[in-house]
Design a protein around this motif. Sequence first.
Motif, short mmCIF file in Angstrom:
data_model
loop_
_atom_site.label_atom_id
_atom_site.label_comp_id
_atom_site.label_asym_id
_atom_site.label_seq_id
_atom_site.Cartn_x
_atom_site.Cartn_y
_atom_site.Cartn_z
N PRO A 1 0.61 -1.35 -0.12
CA PRO A 1 -0.28 -0.18 -0.11
C PRO A 1 0.29 1.05 -0.26
N SER A 2 2.41 1.05 0.38
CA SER A 2 2.88 2.11 -0.13
C SER A 2 3.06 2.64 -0.99
N ALA B 1 2.53 0.75 -4.40
CA ALA B 1 1.99 0.08 -6.06
C ALA B 1 2.15 0.98 -6.33
N GLY B 2 1.61 2.14 -6.43
CA GLY B 2 1.78 3.64 -7.95
C GLY B 2 2.95 3.15 -8.33
N VAL B 3 3.97 2.96 -7.86
CA VAL B 3 5.26 2.88 -8.67
C VAL B 3 4.99 1.99 -9.05
N THR C 1 2.75 0.10 -10.50
CA THR C 1 1.60 0.54 -11.61
C THR C 1 2.53 1.20 -12.57
N LEU D 1 5.62 -2.74 7.34
CA LEU D 1 3.16 -2.83 7.27
C LEU D 1 3.50 -4.24 7.66
N HIS E 1 0.65 -5.21 9.81
CA HIS E 1 -0.50 -5.09 9.91
C HIS E 1 -1.11 -6.18 8.21
N GLY F 1 -1.52 2.24 5.05
CA GLY F 1 -2.65 1.38 4.60
C GLY F 1 -3.36 0.97 5.45
N SER G 1 0.41 7.85 -2.44
CA SER G 1 -0.67 6.96 -1.47
C SER G 1 -0.78 8.25 -0.01
N THR H 1 -3.49 4.98 -8.74
CA THR H 1 -3.28 3.88 -7.97
C THR H 1 -3.12 3.90 -6.90
N GLY H 2 -2.11 4.85 -7.08
CA GLY H 2 -1.82 5.43 -5.44
C GLY H 2 -2.78 6.00 -4.73
N HIS I 1 -5.28 3.94 -3.14
CA HIS I 1 -4.85 2.79 -1.77
C HIS I 1 -4.92 4.49 -0.85
N ILE J 1 -8.24 -2.99 -6.84
CA ILE J 1 -7.29 -2.13 -6.26
C ILE J 1 -7.56 -1.80 -4.98
N LEU K 1 -7.03 -3.34 -1.63
CA LEU K 1 -5.86 -3.80 -0.82
C LEU K 1 -6.06 -3.09 0.54
N THR K 2 -6.65 -1.71 0.43
CA THR K 2 -6.85 -1.39 1.88
C THR K 2 -7.94 -0.60 2.12
#
Lengths: 345, 345
Positions: free
Chosen positions: A225-226, A228-230, A232, A257, A259, B133, B198, B232-233, B236, B275, B278-279
């Motif tokens: 979640p930190s 995923a944009g990168v 993608t 993370l 969790h 997240g 994110s 995407t970011g 999330h 997508i 995930l969060t």
Amino acid sequence: MIPAPYLLYLGHSDDPLGIKTSRGLAHFVPASCVGEFRHDDCPLTVGMPRMTLAEGKAAGAQTLVLGIANPGGSMGASLVADALAAIRLGMHVAAGLHHRLRDEPELVRAAAEAGVRLFDVRDPPPSLPVGNGLPRAGRRLLTVGTDCSVGKMYAAIAIERGLRARGHAADFRATGQTGILIAGEGIAVDAVVADFISGAVEVLAPARHDDGWDVIEGQGSLFHPSFAGVSTGLLHGAQPHALVLCHEIDRPHLRGLPHARVPELAECIDANLRIARLTSPDARFVGVCLNTSRLPEGAAGRHCAEIAAQLGLPTTDPVRFGVAPIVEEIERCFASSTPITTVSA
Amino acid sequence: MIPAPYLLYLGHSDDPLGIKTSRGLAHFVPASCVGEFRHDDCPLTVGMPRMTLAEGKAAGAQTLVLGIANPGGSMGASLVADALAAIRLGMHVAAGLHHRLRDEPELVRAAAEAGVRLFDVRDPPPSLPVGNGLPRAGRRLLTVGTDCSVGKMYAAIAIERGLRARGHAADFRATGQTGILIAGEGIAVDAVVADFISGAVEVLAPARHDDGWDVIEGQGSLFHPSFAGVSTGLLHGAQPHALVLCHEIDRPHLRGLPHARVPELAECIDANLRIARLTSPDARFVGVCLNTSRLPEGAAGRHCAEIAAQLGLPTTDPVRFGVAPIVEEIERCFASSTPITTVSA
């Protein structure tokens, strides 16, 4: 170019994943490294002789490489103090953190006085374009992962070397600080302005017409979640024909993370193919690279065989067993990329 | 804060989507705008009185807002010349392009001489964290799109106002230059360093405990090969409970990419839910906002009804028909968010 040889900085780090830049340099370009610098509370080593800054300088080190990484890429007071001491001894300093050396006035001043340079290797090139997703010539392989720091760079370099050893044209394309320091060039895609992620990768791995491969280092994970944009944007910009999944056995949770669960391999393959298809409709996986360092050798081999049977993909630990099965799968799947030795026979 | 009132710049633009910042300001904060400035070759208008720079100044404009956008956010010579002329007339200049006003030495010098300020609204705040997240309190709605420039900001502001009109606490969270200029605050998520997309959204829409809603403006599209990393970011980081899909009827291809098809609505809903999970595992769509400006009114209404029947979601054109059906769906799906009027009855 950053003047070698390097003194590799571990500092106070007690996180084996956090020193991956220093470890990567020690592994891939050992001839460019004189030793490692670490404080007494650092329980880690990259297998180089331990040296003080002064000993490193005396051994010929031209540059102190701050080869550590932490989520967010900040720079603590202790690290700045160590960099300052190195500068005063006449060493250049290189770093790949988000927090830039040039943004520390004390370091800038000291470097000017000492006549040495500061290298921020994560600085992206100016004037990147936005991505366009247009099909481009050439073959591209991208390593992707279930998480950060699972061996995507290691796998990419091993596959580049494996392809070359079989007579193929192949170039490793670095997308992170360690890869850039090893390759001497590249773009830290996680450091570009967000609108330009895919465009940066289109620049990094442009069209090629020699039937060769660009082997692109992946970043992060579609499931992190930190970052995923990168991941993608990198996937879309890479427009990969071939994908290799990287995974560390028995990692308890996503990096940083506690969790967040590590995804299943099949789930990760499925998600990457879905996203990849936007710019590369025929993208396919050609292998799995496992980091089995937590297992004894026999168990590691059995584990690779199990995963290979489950997923129907060549599976290896590139550090222990090399990447030959993956290179063979690439040759099998992409027939026009026959080895030069065969072509000339 | 940027001193109002504004003179809205259209320049030489002939791209209706390219002037969306000027149009957004004219629509949402008309009392803060004195007029529009455009060259003779600009066939567009935002419905404000056309003025020269000098007339704008005479009418009280404090700031020339360069309310245009282009993929990549570059700044041409003509735009710089116009900004320079405004500065010399004593106006501040605001822009939201990737190319910053402060990186144009001529503008910086002229602004210093004239005693006016340059506002780069796309500058992200310093020291953003990476996203984590972790589940956080509060209700969040995110507008997402089949493409760029399909009305995600418009829909978000309309839904914020609709929720407030029904007695709910609600705040529009701006993620792009236009929204930031309208709201007076926000973070341009496409301008942050890629690793922090994110995290920026977690900062922009933090935990809230008043049973109210953060209504977050989406950016780009998961199907746009230039910008899907940002989308995407953002998805999330937003950790949305509710999603609204935005789409322009009959757009021939993705913005800026003649080779790229606009995705089907159902396909886009499916991808966003995958997508988002995930969060935000229980994320759901609560409506569809169509831009039907290419259709006559009767056809627009029929088209909304057809899409609503196909997708089983309230569907409206927020400009033509408002967002009441979506606000009602939010109340139905998230029962604890009952209107204050009901709670106090």
